[in-house]
Scaffold this motif. Structure first.
Motif, PDB file in Angstrom:
ATOM      1  N   THR A 106      28.439  79.264 -47.898  1.00 35.22           N
ATOM      2  CA  THR A 106      27.054  79.588 -48.220  1.00 35.22           C
ATOM      3  C   THR A 106      26.983  80.802 -49.122  1.00 35.22           C
ATOM      4  O   THR A 106      27.615  81.831 -48.850  1.00 35.22           O
ATOM      5  CB  THR A 106      26.234  79.844 -46.944  1.00 35.22           C
ATOM      6  OG1 THR A 106      26.441  78.778 -46.015  1.00 35.22           O
ATOM      7  CG2 THR A 106      24.752  79.939 -47.266  1.00 35.22           C
ATOM      8  N   LEU A 162      23.324  68.958 -41.384  1.00 30.47           N
ATOM      9  CA  LEU A 162      23.889  68.410 -42.619  1.00 30.47           C
ATOM     10  C   LEU A 162      25.351  68.016 -42.409  1.00 30.47           C
ATOM     11  O   LEU A 162      25.765  66.906 -42.800  1.00 30.47           O
ATOM     12  CB  LEU A 162      23.774  69.439 -43.748  1.00 30.47           C
ATOM     13  CG  LEU A 162      24.449  69.072 -45.074  1.00 30.47           C
ATOM     14  CD1 LEU A 162      23.793  67.851 -45.704  1.00 30.47           C
ATOM     15  CD2 LEU A 162      24.415  70.259 -46.042  1.00 30.47           C
ATOM     16  N   MET A 163      26.123  68.891 -41.811  1.00 32.16           N
ATOM     17  CA  MET A 163      27.541  68.592 -41.597  1.00 32.16           C
ATOM     18  C   MET A 163      27.706  67.395 -40.674  1.00 32.16           C
ATOM     19  O   MET A 163      28.584  66.540 -40.900  1.00 32.16           O
ATOM     20  CB  MET A 163      28.252  69.826 -41.032  1.00 32.16           C
ATOM     21  CG  MET A 163      28.286  71.013 -41.977  1.00 32.16           C
ATOM     22  SD  MET A 163      29.178  70.681 -43.517  1.00 32.16           S
ATOM     23  CE  MET A 163      30.874  70.804 -42.938  1.00 32.16           C
ATOM     24  N   SER A 218      26.496  82.090 -41.812  1.00 25.43           N
ATOM     25  CA  SER A 218      27.751  81.749 -41.131  1.00 25.43           C
ATOM     26  C   SER A 218      27.794  82.346 -39.730  1.00 25.43           C
ATOM     27  O   SER A 218      28.242  81.692 -38.768  1.00 25.43           O
ATOM     28  CB  SER A 218      28.943  82.239 -41.971  1.00 25.43           C
ATOM     29  OG  SER A 218      28.959  81.612 -43.236  1.00 25.43           O
ATOM     30  N   LEU A 262      25.550  80.307 -37.566  1.00 24.50           N
ATOM     31  CA  LEU A 262      26.199  79.049 -37.201  1.00 24.50           C
ATOM     32  C   LEU A 262      27.127  79.246 -36.005  1.00 24.50           C
ATOM     33  O   LEU A 262      27.117  78.449 -35.055  1.00 24.50           O
ATOM     34  CB  LEU A 262      27.005  78.518 -38.397  1.00 24.50           C
ATOM     35  CG  LEU A 262      26.289  77.586 -39.357  1.00 24.50           C
ATOM     36  CD1 LEU A 262      27.095  77.405 -40.638  1.00 24.50           C
ATOM     37  CD2 LEU A 262      26.028  76.224 -38.717  1.00 24.50           C
ATOM     38  N   TRP A 321      22.269  73.490 -41.620  1.00 23.28           N
ATOM     39  CA  TRP A 321      23.657  73.236 -42.029  1.00 23.28           C
ATOM     40  C   TRP A 321      24.411  72.450 -40.954  1.00 23.28           C
ATOM     41  O   TRP A 321      25.216  71.575 -41.278  1.00 23.28           O
ATOM     42  CB  TRP A 321      24.369  74.550 -42.296  1.00 23.28           C
ATOM     43  CG  TRP A 321      24.167  75.259 -43.588  1.00 23.28           C
ATOM     44  CD1 TRP A 321      24.984  76.254 -44.086  1.00 23.28           C
ATOM     45  CD2 TRP A 321      23.129  75.101 -44.574  1.00 23.28           C
ATOM     46  NE1 TRP A 321      24.490  76.715 -45.290  1.00 23.28           N
ATOM     47  CE2 TRP A 321      23.377  76.025 -45.621  1.00 23.28           C
ATOM     48  CE3 TRP A 321      22.026  74.274 -44.675  1.00 23.28           C
ATOM     49  CZ2 TRP A 321      22.540  76.129 -46.738  1.00 23.28           C
ATOM     50  CZ3 TRP A 321      21.195  74.382 -45.785  1.00 23.28           C
ATOM     51  CH2 TRP A 321      21.451  75.277 -46.792  1.00 23.28           C
ATOM     52  N   HIS A 364      29.538  68.599 -52.661  1.00 26.85           N
ATOM     53  CA  HIS A 364      30.451  68.076 -51.638  1.00 26.85           C
ATOM     54  C   HIS A 364      31.734  67.682 -52.345  1.00 26.85           C
ATOM     55  O   HIS A 364      31.842  66.603 -52.929  1.00 26.85           O
ATOM     56  CB  HIS A 364      29.837  66.880 -50.923  1.00 26.85           C
ATOM     57  CG  HIS A 364      30.634  66.417 -49.744  1.00 26.85           C
ATOM     58  ND1 HIS A 364      30.326  65.267 -49.046  1.00 26.85           N
ATOM     59  CD2 HIS A 364      31.725  66.946 -49.118  1.00 26.85           C
ATOM     60  CE1 HIS A 364      31.186  65.114 -48.058  1.00 26.85           C
ATOM     61  NE2 HIS A 364      32.053  66.117 -48.092  1.00 26.85           N
ATOM     62  N   PHE A 407      23.329  70.141 -52.483  1.00 29.49           N
ATOM     63  CA  PHE A 407      24.651  70.642 -52.114  1.00 29.49           C
ATOM     64  C   PHE A 407      25.742  70.004 -52.967  1.00 29.49           C
ATOM     65  O   PHE A 407      25.595  68.900 -53.486  1.00 29.49           O
ATOM     66  CB  PHE A 407      24.949  70.397 -50.630  1.00 29.49           C
ATOM     67  CG  PHE A 407      24.984  68.951 -50.193  1.00 29.49           C
ATOM     68  CD1 PHE A 407      26.192  68.280 -50.056  1.00 29.49           C
ATOM     69  CD2 PHE A 407      23.814  68.266 -49.911  1.00 29.49           C
ATOM     70  CE1 PHE A 407      26.230  66.945 -49.650  1.00 29.49           C
ATOM     71  CE2 PHE A 407      23.836  66.939 -49.490  1.00 29.49           C
ATOM     72  CZ  PHE A 407      25.049  66.277 -49.359  1.00 29.49           C
ATOM     73  N   VAL A 456      31.985  74.643 -44.726  1.00 26.73           N
ATOM     74  CA  VAL A 456      30.711  74.867 -45.402  1.00 26.73           C
ATOM     75  C   VAL A 456      30.668  76.321 -45.859  1.00 26.73           C
ATOM     76  O   VAL A 456      30.890  77.247 -45.077  1.00 26.73           O
ATOM     77  CB  VAL A 456      29.504  74.516 -44.490  1.00 26.73           C
ATOM     78  CG1 VAL A 456      29.492  75.310 -43.207  1.00 26.73           C
ATOM     79  CG2 VAL A 456      28.202  74.702 -45.256  1.00 26.73           C
ATOM     80  N   VAL A 511      17.687  69.446 -49.277  1.00 27.75           N
ATOM     81  CA  VAL A 511      18.816  70.354 -49.476  1.00 27.75           C
ATOM     82  C   VAL A 511      19.717  69.816 -50.583  1.00 27.75           C
ATOM     83  O   VAL A 511      20.190  68.678 -50.519  1.00 27.75           O
ATOM     84  CB  VAL A 511      19.634  70.532 -48.178  1.00 27.75           C
ATOM     85  CG1 VAL A 511      20.864  71.398 -48.436  1.00 27.75           C
ATOM     86  CG2 VAL A 511      18.777  71.139 -47.074  1.00 27.75           C
ATOM     87  N   PRO A 549      26.020  74.149 -49.872  1.00 31.66           N
ATOM     88  CA  PRO A 549      24.584  73.882 -50.010  1.00 31.66           C
ATOM     89  C   PRO A 549      23.887  75.030 -50.748  1.00 31.66           C
ATOM     90  O   PRO A 549      24.316  76.187 -50.681  1.00 31.66           O
ATOM     91  CB  PRO A 549      24.089  73.808 -48.559  1.00 31.66           C
ATOM     92  CG  PRO A 549      25.320  73.914 -47.687  1.00 31.66           C
ATOM     93  CD  PRO A 549      26.367  74.567 -48.511  1.00 31.66           C
ATOM     94  N   ALA A 594      33.062  77.719 -41.301  1.00 34.18           N
ATOM     95  CA  ALA A 594      32.031  78.249 -42.192  1.00 34.18           C
ATOM     96  C   ALA A 594      32.548  79.519 -42.850  1.00 34.18           C
ATOM     97  O   ALA A 594      33.341  80.264 -42.264  1.00 34.18           O
ATOM     98  CB  ALA A 594      30.736  78.533 -41.432  1.00 34.18           C
TER      99      ALA A 594
END
Length: 384
Positions: A98, A162-163, A183, A186, A159, A84, A82, A96, A80, A134, A173
């Motif tokens: 998207t 990842l977080m 989102s 999530l 995700w 940051h 991304f 996050v 992935v 990401p 999100a």
């Protein structure tokens, strides 16, 4: 989770190859018709392609993109890419964001400035965010998934991991287009760590439970569904192709830069609040930076694949099913669908709803100040 710094560095021979392909374009003959009536306007496309081949400076765009702190991580076997970006306030809140199609992480350049450093834009430093953007699997520098089945639900799981790997125990999100679906997923699958989600789009495949046990459709909802179906019949051919025969289309677009520019550029005009002139909102350099990301990474085919997966795993909710984390929604006037609040409230706990004064599908690029203000307002009471 292994995380490594990343910088974009397109080989020079790829840039030369692109220019040669554009110069060798075999332009299609067409029956005269009003500009944009049957798709991309041929004169505009010729101008854009000429600029791409002779004047567009990819190296300058590359330096611009590389100003953002980029990384790659291996998340459960999926690489992935991304951005940051750390916030400058006293206690930045993790968020996050998207993207979707035909966008990319580049969409959020101006929005990141306003979210990560609100004090630089006459805001409150206490409202700063740590923002993670990401690239969806198969988009830009996130390679295509090795296995089938990567829908919004599976991306949401990536995700969340990842977080967690970045050290964030709870987060928010945000997203539009495909990113709105991620989102929502999530919030639905990871409510224990997602404080809330903010959306500026509702996925077309979202369907709340409707039946004898639910409230009948309101006149506003009936009108929305009718308009959505009419739009799909006249404007939704791209999505039908993406979700049913992506490999057929990808064979053409991955080989022809002008074809790729036509496929993506027409959507930036049709879906934005540009009053028919796409360059009122997006410069040629901005359009071509985004299109070039698709070209150099050969990601148009894998990107379309997500439509196929979404068709197989639609976002349907059953009777009584609720998404627990609160939802904020910014409804932009030129968005491709404009659901009524009640349509979302059948599934979501909508705590913030705003009809925006201007903007369209690419809200982060079109109206970054307005979108940033909505995001800050929504997450303010959710900060820990």
């Amino acid at each position: 989770m292994q995380i490594e710094p990343f910088q974009i560095a397109v080989p020079e021979h790829d840039i030369d190859d692109l220019r040669q392909r554009i110069r060798a374009t075999r332009w299609t003959p067409a029956t005269p018709s009003p500009a944009w009536q049957q798709g991309v306007d041929s004169q505009w496309l010729r101008e854009l392609a000429g600029y791409w081949a002779e004047h567009f400076d990819w190296r300058a765009a590359e330096r611009r993109l590389n100003r953002q702190p980029q990384f790659v991580a291996d998340v459960h076997g999926q690489r992935v890419h991304f951005v940051h970006r750390r916030g400058s306030g006293p206690a930045p809140y993790p968020l996050v964001i998207t993207h979707g199609w035909p966008g990319s992480f580049f969409e959020f350049e101006a929005l990141l400035d306003r979210l990560c450093d609100p004090a630089a834009f006459e805001g409150d430093a206490a409202d700063a965010f740590d923002v993670i953007v990401p690239s969806l699997p198969g988009f830009a520098f996130s390679p295509a998934p090795a296995q089938a089945g990567m829908s919004a639900f599976q991306v949401a799981d990536l995700w969340a991991s990842l977080m967690h790997g970045l050290g964030y125990q709870r987060f928010g999100a945000q997203g539009g287009d495909l990113g709105a679906g991620v989102s929502i997923a999530l919030a639905a699958r990871h409510p224990q760590v997602v404080d809330g989600i903010h959306l500026n789009f509702l996925p077309g495949l979202y369907e709340p439970a409707i039946g004898a046990a639910q409230q009948a459709l309101t006149p506003e909802e009936e009108n929305f569904l009718r308009e959505r179906n009419e739009w799909a019949a006249l404007e939704g051919g791209y999505a039908h192709m993406h979700s049913t025969k992506p490999l057929t289309l990808a064979a053409s677009l991955n080989d022809s830069p002008v074809g790729l520019a036509a496929w993506i550029g027409e959507k930036f005009r049709a879906w934005s609040d540009c009053q028919g002139d796409v360059e009122r909102v997006f410069s040629k350099d901005e359009l071509l930076t985004n299109i070039s990301l698709y070209w150099y990474t050969q990601s148009i085919g894998p990107a379309m694949q997500m439509y196929w997966e979404s068709r197989l795993q639609p976002m349907r909710f059953t009777c009584g099913q609720r998404v627990v984390p609160p939802v904020g929604f910014a409804r932009f006037p030129k968005e491709i669908n404009r659901p009524p609040r009640s349509w979302l409230e059948r599934t979501f706990n909508v705590v913030q709803w705003t009809d925006m004064p201007g903007g369209g599908h690419f809200a982060a690029m079109e109206k970054p100040d307005l979108l940033a203000a909505e995001i800050r307002k929504f997450f303010k009471p959710l900060r820990r």
